[in-house]
Design an enzyme around this catalytic site. Structure first.
Site, PDB file in Angstrom:
ATOM      1  N   ASP A 214       9.683  -2.854  -1.471  1.00 12.74           N
ATOM      2  CA  ASP A 214       9.066  -2.217  -0.311  1.00 12.74           C
ATOM      3  C   ASP A 214       8.168  -3.223   0.389  1.00 12.74           C
ATOM      4  OD1 ASP A 214       6.789  -2.520  -1.843  1.00 12.74           O
ATOM      5  OD2 ASP A 214       6.172  -0.434  -1.771  1.00 12.74           O
TER       6      ASP A 214
ATOM      7  N   ASP B 261       4.122  -3.572   1.699  1.00 14.38           N
ATOM      8  CA  ASP B 261       2.803  -2.937   1.561  1.00 14.38           C
ATOM      9  C   ASP B 261       1.827  -3.524   2.581  1.00 14.38           C
ATOM     10  OD1 ASP B 261       3.350  -1.559  -1.176  1.00 14.38           O
ATOM     11  OD2 ASP B 261       3.875  -3.649  -1.553  1.00 14.38           O
TER      12      ASP B 261
ATOM     13  N   ASP C 219       4.709   1.031   2.728  1.00 12.92           N
ATOM     14  CA  ASP C 219       3.465   1.705   2.345  1.00 12.92           C
ATOM     15  C   ASP C 219       2.329   1.219   3.243  1.00 12.92           C
ATOM     16  OD1 ASP C 219       4.612   3.024   0.220  1.00 12.92           O
ATOM     17  OD2 ASP C 219       3.913   1.621  -1.310  1.00 12.92           O
TER      18      ASP C 219
HETATM   19  N1  CTP Z   1      -0.278   0.684  -6.006  1.00 13.63           N
HETATM   20  C1  CTP Z   1      -1.311   1.582  -6.078  1.00 13.63           C
HETATM   21  N2  CTP Z   1      -1.077   2.909  -5.991  1.00 13.63           N
HETATM   22  C2  CTP Z   1       0.181   3.372  -5.821  1.00 13.63           C
HETATM   23  C3  CTP Z   1       1.256   2.482  -5.747  1.00 13.63           C
HETATM   24  C4  CTP Z   1       0.983   1.128  -5.839  1.00 13.63           C
HETATM   25  O1  CTP Z   1      -2.440   1.160  -6.222  1.00 13.63           O
HETATM   26  N3  CTP Z   1       0.395   4.664  -5.752  1.00 13.63           N
HETATM   27  C5  CTP Z   1      -0.555  -0.749  -6.111  1.00 13.63           C
HETATM   28  C6  CTP Z   1       0.028  -1.282  -7.384  1.00 13.63           C
HETATM   29  O2  CTP Z   1      -0.947  -1.387  -8.376  1.00 13.63           O
HETATM   30  C7  CTP Z   1       0.488  -2.640  -7.008  1.00 13.63           C
HETATM   31  C8  CTP Z   1       0.591  -2.643  -5.512  1.00 13.63           C
HETATM   32  O3  CTP Z   1       0.076  -1.399  -5.072  1.00 13.63           O
HETATM   33  O4  CTP Z   1      -0.488  -3.558  -7.370  1.00 13.63           O
HETATM   34  C9  CTP Z   1       1.979  -2.842  -5.046  1.00 13.63           C
HETATM   35  O5  CTP Z   1       2.815  -1.889  -5.630  1.00 13.63           O
HETATM   36  P1  CTP Z   1       4.373  -1.891  -5.436  1.00 13.63           P
HETATM   37  O6  CTP Z   1       4.723  -1.971  -4.001  1.00 13.63           O
HETATM   38  O7  CTP Z   1       4.918  -0.719  -6.185  1.00 13.63           O
HETATM   39  O8  CTP Z   1       4.832  -3.177  -6.238  1.00 13.63           O
HETATM   40  P2  CTP Z   1       4.955  -4.698  -5.820  1.00 13.63           P
HETATM   41  O9  CTP Z   1       4.147  -5.447  -6.774  1.00 13.63           O
HETATM   42  O10 CTP Z   1       4.637  -4.877  -4.370  1.00 13.63           O
HETATM   43  O11 CTP Z   1       6.465  -4.998  -6.105  1.00 13.63           O
HETATM   44  P3  CTP Z   1       7.674  -4.998  -5.060  1.00 13.63           P
HETATM   45  O12 CTP Z   1       7.715  -6.387  -4.525  1.00 13.63           O
HETATM   46  O13 CTP Z   1       8.878  -4.640  -5.837  1.00 13.63           O
HETATM   47  O14 CTP Z   1       7.340  -4.001  -4.000  1.00 13.63           O
HETATM   48 MN    MN Z   2       5.504  -3.649  -2.916  1.00 13.08          MN
HETATM   49 MN    MN Z   3       4.304  -0.311  -2.579  1.00  8.86          MN
END
Ligand code: CTP
Ligand code: MN
Ligand code: MN
Length: 513
Positions: free
Chosen positions: A333, A335, A437
């Site tokens: 995703d 962020d 997000d």
């Molecule tokens: N996070 C959070 N609360 C959530 C979802 C995520 O605080 N409900 C934080 C997680 O702790 C993480 C960060 O947001 O540190 C990013 O989460 P995520 O997008 O799920 O993972 P990524 O590390 O960005 O991996 P990817 O590259 O696959 O997206």
């Molecule tokens: Mn992410």
């Molecule tokens: Mn995320």
């Protein structure tokens, strides 16, 4: 105050450099580079021996040369030679593997008479006192992920893959303890600066339990682990994976569907009415949402979001966080963290941004009610602290429509299940659905939010655990609270938060725990 007296500079290298090279000397043993220790040997004898050796085809260089392989001394102990060498090479002790051999003159004279470097025998070697190592000196690997540097690309892919599969399987079974044990073992392996070849190398490495050791040993010996293979092939594991890859579906829901006998995405369509809005959208865009998002796509989306934010609240900033901030080139995703330097200005911004993006046709789905997380899933919450703290954020999960006009990435056509209502966005070359997000934070909480949203999840989990257990502090994505002093510690940067916690600063690219 500065000293009144001029400081006399020591320049040993000048005085003790070997005599200049004679271009007529042959180089017969390029892999052997000698260094003669002047201490006790004296300058003139050293010059004589150097000239002699060079005439016979040996290379001789100064003590400061990185190329030196054999250090020859006369009348000094090994410890004295080490001390003398340290004056020229301060990295001497740090790279024991690359240290030259410390030899008595006997090796030199025998080699000169033999006309070639003779094999080093124990009687040639100068003994060096090995300092008694405290056990913690050898155990360099810290127990908390937030005390370790974990690069994106590491040396133990096969072992980590095996352990992460078992962690995932444990998660699917609701065994949180087992899940943590396997994820911690996998995480510590990612931080090791070497590729593990033998199980003994892990004797000093923390966080690796008996079960993990057994798996590691199997993979080291056979290349695979039968337990891991069994899991990978099991129907339940495969179906659970299929289901949790749906946006808005977590382990509890997936597990419930599995128990109800559902097995395919088409099975879910028959249950369509029971699906939550997020899950319906997730199913609709299943294929797109499971194609990794590339960095260039994240940046293209970032441009759109920045434009919207700048227009709605000039001066507000948009920061790309999550995996991309840790240096990943692709992710599941995108962020974004949004703030404004004037506290309070950010209030209400998120809904304006979302409405604007929606009105421009950029959003295929969005969920930004106050209790956003309710629309998502259980385990998002369970791994990120209490609902009470999460609720404070203005946040939004969305499915963004990325038009490829915004992004030059070509994409391949996908496959479509016949008769499926799972819309194959892969067939559409014009746009792609991407999970995005959004989080909006007050400026005073920005550093905490940035630290909290940069991840990785293992790194975050250990930051919180370390704070609580080692420092009696409670860290969240909003604040740091000292539980004994009963006060909040403010921070304007991530560096300050690490400082409050007494931790060495770990930059985002080394948080891939
Ligand atoms: N996070 C959070 N609360 C959530 C979802 C995520 O605080 N409900 C934080 C997680 O702790 C993480 C960060 O947001 O540190 C990013 O989460 P995520 O997008 O799920 O993972 P990524 O590390 O960005 O991996 P990817 O590259 O696959 O997206
Ligand atoms: Mn992410
Ligand atoms: Mn995320």
């Amino acid at each position: 105050m500065m000293s009144q007296f001029p400081v006399k500079k020591r320049r040993p290298c000048q005085k003790e450099a070997p005599p200049p090279l004679n271009p007529e000397d042959p180089v017969r043993f390029p892999d052997v580079v000698l260094c003669l220790v002047e201490k006790r040997m004296g300058a003139s004898r050293r010059t004589f021996l150097t000239t002699l050796a060079r005439r016979r085809g040996f290379c001789v260089e100064g003590a400061d040369s990185e190329r030196v392989t054999h250090v020859v001394s006369e009348g000094n102990s090994g410890d004295e030679v080490v001390e003398w060498m340290k004056r020229y090479r301060n990295c001497w002790a740090e790279a024991p593997g690359s240290c030259p051999a410390l030899l008595d003159l006997a090796w030199f004279t025998e080699s000169i008479s033999a006309g070639h470097p003779v094999e080093i025998e124990p009687r040639h070697c100068l003994g060096v006192t090995v300092k008694a190592e405290k056990p913690e000196d050898r155990c360099q690997v810290a127990a908390y992920a937030c005390q370790r540097r974990t690069p994106l690309v590491h040396h133990n892919q096969a072992l980590v893959g095996a352990l992460e599969t078992l962690a995932e399987e444990a998660h699917f079974c609701g065994s949180e303890g087992r899940r943590l044990a396997f994820s911690r073992a996998a995480s510590v392996l990612k931080s090791l600066p070497w590729a593990v070849r033998r199980i003994q190398e892990l004797s000093c490495v923390p966080c690796i339990g008996e079960h993990s050791k057994k798996i590691i040993q199997e993979v080291l010996e056979d290349g695979t682990s039968s337990e891991v293979e069994r899991v990978r092939l099991s129907e339940r594991y495969q179906i659970m994976k299929l289901f949790i890859k749906i946006f808005g579906v977590g382990v509890q829901t997936a597990s419930q569907w599995y128990q109800e006998g559902l097995r395919t995405l088409s099975d879910l369509e028959t249950h369509h009415a029971q699906l939550r809005k997020a899950q319906q959208a997730g199913l609709l865009h299943y294929e797109d949402l499971n194609i990794p998002v590339e960095l260039s796509e994240a940046e293209a989306i970032g441009q759109v979001v920045r434009k919207a934010v700048e227009q709605l609240l000039p001066g507000a900033s948009v920061t790309l966080t999550g995996g991309f901030r840790r240096g990943k080139q692709s992710g599941h995703d995108v962020d974004f963290l949004i703030t404004h330097p004037e506290e309070g200005q950010e209030v209400g911004l998120l809904s304006k941004v979302i409405s604007w993006l929606d009105s421009q046709g950029f959003l295929l789905y969005h969920s930004s009610q106050r209790n956003t997380f309710q629309a998502m899933e259980d385990e998002l919450l369970s791994s990120h602290g209490s609902a009470a703290t999460m609720d404070l954020f203005e946040r939004c999960f969305s499915i963004f429509r990325l038009d490829h006009l915004h992004c030059s990435i070509p994409r391949g056509a996908g496959t479509q299940e016949p008769g499926s209502m799972v819309r194959d966005c892969g067939a559409s070359l014009a746009w792609k659905a991407v999970w995005v997000d959004f989080v909006v934070t007050p400026y005073s909480q920005f550093a905490f939010a940035l630290l909290g949203w940069t991840g990785s999840k293992n790194f975050e989990r250990d930051l919180r655990r370390f704070s609580k257990l080692e420092k009696k502090m409670k860290l969240s994505s909003h604040a740091l609270y000292h539980m004994e002093q009963k006060l909040y510690l403010s921070a304007a940067s991530e560096e300050e938060i690490f400082q409050h916690l007494g931790l060495e600063y770990i930059p985002p690219k080394e948080r891939n725990a």
